[in-house]
Scaffold this active site. Structure first.
Site, mmCIF file in Angstrom:
data_model
loop_
_atom_site.group_PDB
_atom_site.id
_atom_site.type_symbol
_atom_site.label_atom_id
_atom_site.label_comp_id
_atom_site.label_asym_id
_atom_site.label_seq_id
_atom_site.Cartn_x
_atom_site.Cartn_y
_atom_site.Cartn_z
ATOM 1 N N THR A 103 -0.469 -21.582 -12.132
ATOM 2 C CA THR A 103 1.035 -21.268 -12.307
ATOM 3 C C THR A 103 1.733 -21.987 -11.246
ATOM 4 O OG1 THR A 103 0.221 -19.255 -13.349
ATOM 5 C CG2 THR A 103 2.309 -19.096 -12.421
ATOM 6 N N SER B 159 -6.420 -22.653 -14.750
ATOM 7 C CA SER B 159 -7.506 -22.308 -13.871
ATOM 8 C C SER B 159 -8.366 -21.611 -14.782
ATOM 9 C CB SER B 159 -7.563 -21.758 -12.617
ATOM 10 O OG SER B 159 -7.207 -20.207 -12.637
ATOM 11 N N THR C 191 -4.414 -18.843 -9.892
ATOM 12 C CA THR C 191 -5.105 -17.424 -9.539
ATOM 13 C C THR C 191 -6.247 -16.916 -10.224
ATOM 14 O OG1 THR C 191 -3.519 -16.052 -10.790
ATOM 15 C CG2 THR C 191 -2.677 -16.859 -8.343
ATOM 16 N N ASP C 192 -6.173 -17.294 -11.548
ATOM 17 C CA ASP C 192 -7.129 -16.624 -12.616
ATOM 18 C C ASP C 192 -8.720 -16.656 -12.035
ATOM 19 O OD1 ASP C 192 -5.221 -15.770 -13.982
ATOM 20 O OD2 ASP C 192 -5.542 -17.033 -15.660
#
Ligand code: ASP
Length: 351
Positions: free
Chosen positions: A35, A80, A113-114
């Site tokens: 992101t 990710s 971030t995932d």
């Protein structure tokens, strides 16, 4: 004459020393997507990775005031959720290559971030160098109102530049906090304060005038296979669970299965036979818990509980989460197939 010569020499040497000092901080920013690099795409009507590393750094004009040479290296441009263990290994090799260069202070990696908690833990186990490696990410896209990416990049670079960042293991810096890769996890699907290290807390934080470290992660492990074993599954316990999924994995003869059990590490009695089948088929079974904090232990002795599962041959994972236990097992299986040796990697005494 001698005076003139020595003055020239002093000027020459101090210019050289200044140039050296200017390059004393030398950081590489490796970009992977996420992101932090994403913008709204009107065709697909959602966020997609778009910004280059140069664009990411242009959004942080304050970097010019840091006495630091910063270079960019593109690794990938993916969300990710598509990060794979093989890509993590490639990223680990890339970062190790950079850290091996004498003049490199450390590395910042921009990531989604995932799965940053997995990639960062992979590198934490994989990289031997004690130079700082910091992952950063963002929850808002680069084109969103008030994006959090630029500040996070700034803080990540300042953390690597800190003289106190040495030998802290791989870190995740986001929302002004510094987390140890081994402990950090994503807690909220959208809030910028999504990352936490439950039970332990952050190891430090980033202030406007300095980077503050408050804890030293201890007993870092290093697991360095030539190849990793990707064929490792992660299964979560649920009420009413039977052996079906385990029977399938046993028949498939997968290399490893991490089970997130209940509480201390328990499964319904109806699932025990499936675990036995997997172990009989040579599958390495790791037992962890779906509870966010605390160790698994062979406290209970019902047929599906930790004690009989351990007696059957399942390995207790200590206090790491299912997703981190899977990362560790993929690395460990690349080093050894012997159960006793794999067990040592998961033995949490002193870790
Ligand atoms: N889906 C995004 C990713 O992990 C989420 C983010 O970066 O915040 O790449």
């Amino acid at each position: 004459m001698f005076k003139v010569l020595s003055t020239v020499l002093v000027i020459f040497l101090s210019t050289f020393a200044l140039a050296e000092a200017k390059n004393a901080c030398n950081i590489v920013v490796v970009t992977t997507g996420g992101t932090i690099a994403s913008r709204y795409d009107p065709i697909t009507k959602g966020l997609l990775p778009a910004d280059t590393g140069e664009q990411l750094l242009e959004a942080v004009p304050q970097l010019k005031d840091l006495d630091c040479k910063i270079t960019i290296q593109k690794f990938s441009q993916i969300d990710s959720s598509s990060m794979t263990p093989l890509l993590m290994k490639k990223l680990g090799d890339t970062v190790e290559g950079l850290l091996a260069k004498k003049d490199i202070t450390g590395v910042v990696i921009t990531h989604g971030t995932d799965t940053v908690e997995e990639s960062s833990y992979f590198l934490d186990l994989f990289i031997k160098s004690k130079k700082p490696v910091v992952f950063t990410a963002s929850m808002r896209g680069a084109g969103d109102l008030s994006p959090d990416g630029p500040k996070n990049i700034y803080d990540a670079i300042r953390t690597v530049a800190s003289p106190y960042a040495y030998d802290k293991g791989v870190m995740v810096v986001i929302n002004e906090e510094i987390h140890a890769a081994r402990e950090v996890t994503k807690m909220h699907t959208a809030n910028v304060a999504t990352f936490a290290s439950p039970y332990w807390g952050a190891i430090g934080y980033v202030e406007p005038d300095r980077v503050m470290f408050r804890r030293q992660p201890i007993n870092r492990q290093n697991i360095k296979p030539k190849e990793i074993v990707e064929d490792v599954y992660l299964i979560k316990a649920f009420t009413g669970m039977n052996s079906d999924i385990f029977d399938y994995l046993a028949a498939k003869k997968v290399k490893g299965v991490v089970i997130e059990g209940f509480g201390r590490g328990n499964l319904p009695d109806t699932a025990a036979a499936g675990v036995k089948k997997m172990l009989d088929a040579g599958v390495v079974v790791i037992l962890t818990t779906r509870v966010p904090t605390g160790r698994v232990l062979d406290t209970y002795s019902a047929p599906g509980a930790g004690r009989p599962l351990k007696e059957m041959g399942a390995i207790l994972a200590g206090e790491i989460s299912g997703q981190k236990a899977r990362i560790k097992l993929m690395l460990a299986l690349g080093v050894t197939k012997k159960k006793k040796e794999i067990e040592k990697y998961f033995d949490d005494i002193g870790r």
